[in-house]
Scaffold this active site. Sequence first.
Site, PDB file in Angstrom:
ATOM      1  N   ASP A   1       0.905  -1.199  -0.017  1.00 51.98           N
ATOM      2  CA  ASP A   1      -0.041   0.018  -0.199  1.00 51.98           C
ATOM      3  C   ASP A   1       0.766   1.219  -0.034  1.00 51.98           C
ATOM      4  OD1 ASP A   1      -3.152   0.627   1.200  1.00 51.98           O
ATOM      5  OD2 ASP A   1      -1.627   2.347   1.182  1.00 51.98           O
TER       6      ASP A   1
ATOM      7  N   HIS B   1     -10.332  -4.886  -3.004  1.00 50.93           N
ATOM      8  CA  HIS B   1      -8.944  -5.028  -2.486  1.00 50.93           C
ATOM      9  C   HIS B   1      -9.023  -5.352  -0.961  1.00 50.93           C
ATOM     10  CE1 HIS B   1     -10.009  -0.714  -2.276  1.00 50.93           C
ATOM     11  NE2 HIS B   1      -9.487  -0.548  -1.137  1.00 50.93           N
TER      12      HIS B   1
ATOM     13  N   ASN C   1     -12.875  -3.024   2.864  1.00 43.84           N
ATOM     14  CA  ASN C   1     -13.732  -1.691   3.167  1.00 43.84           C
ATOM     15  C   ASN C   1     -14.735  -1.788   1.892  1.00 43.84           C
ATOM     16  OD1 ASN C   1     -12.132  -0.757   5.146  1.00 43.84           O
ATOM     17  ND2 ASN C   1     -10.796   0.369   3.956  1.00 43.84           N
TER      18      ASN C   1
HETATM   19  P1  DGP Z   1      -9.479   1.820   0.695  1.00 49.76           P
HETATM   20  O1  DGP Z   1      -9.828   3.187   1.543  1.00 49.76           O
HETATM   21  O2  DGP Z   1     -10.048   0.623   1.492  1.00 49.76           O
HETATM   22  O3  DGP Z   1     -10.230   2.013  -0.809  1.00 49.76           O
HETATM   23  O4  DGP Z   1      -8.052   1.652   0.281  1.00 49.76           O
HETATM   24  C1  DGP Z   1      -7.210   2.111  -0.659  1.00 49.76           C
HETATM   25  C2  DGP Z   1      -6.041   1.869  -0.414  1.00 49.76           C
HETATM   26  O5  DGP Z   1      -5.176   1.922  -1.626  1.00 49.76           O
HETATM   27  C3  DGP Z   1      -5.207   3.195   0.391  1.00 49.76           C
HETATM   28  O6  DGP Z   1      -4.717   2.550   1.520  1.00 49.76           O
HETATM   29  C4  DGP Z   1      -4.194   3.780  -0.423  1.00 49.76           C
HETATM   30  C5  DGP Z   1      -4.070   2.599  -1.603  1.00 49.76           C
HETATM   31  N1  DGP Z   1      -3.587   3.225  -2.890  1.00 49.76           N
HETATM   32  C6  DGP Z   1      -4.314   3.993  -3.597  1.00 49.76           C
HETATM   33  N2  DGP Z   1      -3.885   4.406  -4.944  1.00 49.76           N
HETATM   34  C7  DGP Z   1      -2.574   3.483  -4.901  1.00 49.76           C
HETATM   35  C8  DGP Z   1      -1.719   3.204  -5.903  1.00 49.76           C
HETATM   36  O7  DGP Z   1      -1.656   3.655  -6.982  1.00 49.76           O
HETATM   37  N3  DGP Z   1      -0.707   2.424  -5.419  1.00 49.76           N
HETATM   38  C9  DGP Z   1      -0.621   1.682  -4.043  1.00 49.76           C
HETATM   39  N4  DGP Z   1       0.340   0.956  -4.031  1.00 49.76           N
HETATM   40  N5  DGP Z   1      -1.568   2.008  -3.217  1.00 49.76           N
HETATM   41  C10 DGP Z   1      -2.790   3.114  -3.419  1.00 49.76           C
END
Ligand code: DGP
Length: 114
Positions: free
Chosen positions: A30, A100, A87
């Site tokens: 993340d 996810h 979520n």
């Molecule tokens: P949620 O709030 O459950 O939808 O979590 C989305 C998560 O995705 C958040 O913790 C940040 C992560 N995230 C968003 N965009 C990217 C990305 O482009 N790359 C990575 N590695 N993580 C991302």
Amino acid sequence: MSDCIFCKIVAGDLPCDRVYEDEHVIAFNDMHPQAPHHILVIPKTHVAGVNDFSDEQQLLLGAIVLAAKKIAAQLSVAEDGYRLVMNCNGHGGQTVFHTHMHFLAGRQMLWPPG
Ligand code: DGP
């Protein structure tokens, strides 16, 4: 889906720090880690959220959890423990609408999470 960032990661059009991949899922770190290990496990096919899974996709949902189990073993945290979070929509705090599972490990998790 062309405007989905996680579909772009699956396609290799956006970079990610990949920690696991199989036929059904990929998992990567993340970008905003909330624990020493914070990994997102995602299906390779686009499903916006848990509400959008059909009964026919139960094996895909199972593949996400089984991938998390394998990642825990890979990181040697299975015994200490870890947290899995999915979520869903606004009250769930979902911000990326490609399903996810958050895999969190490496510190004591608290409950309730707030
Ligand atoms: P949620 O709030 O459950 O939808 O979590 C989305 C998560 O995705 C958040 O913790 C940040 C992560 N995230 C968003 N965009 C990217 C990305 O482009 N790359 C990575 N590695 N993580 C991302």
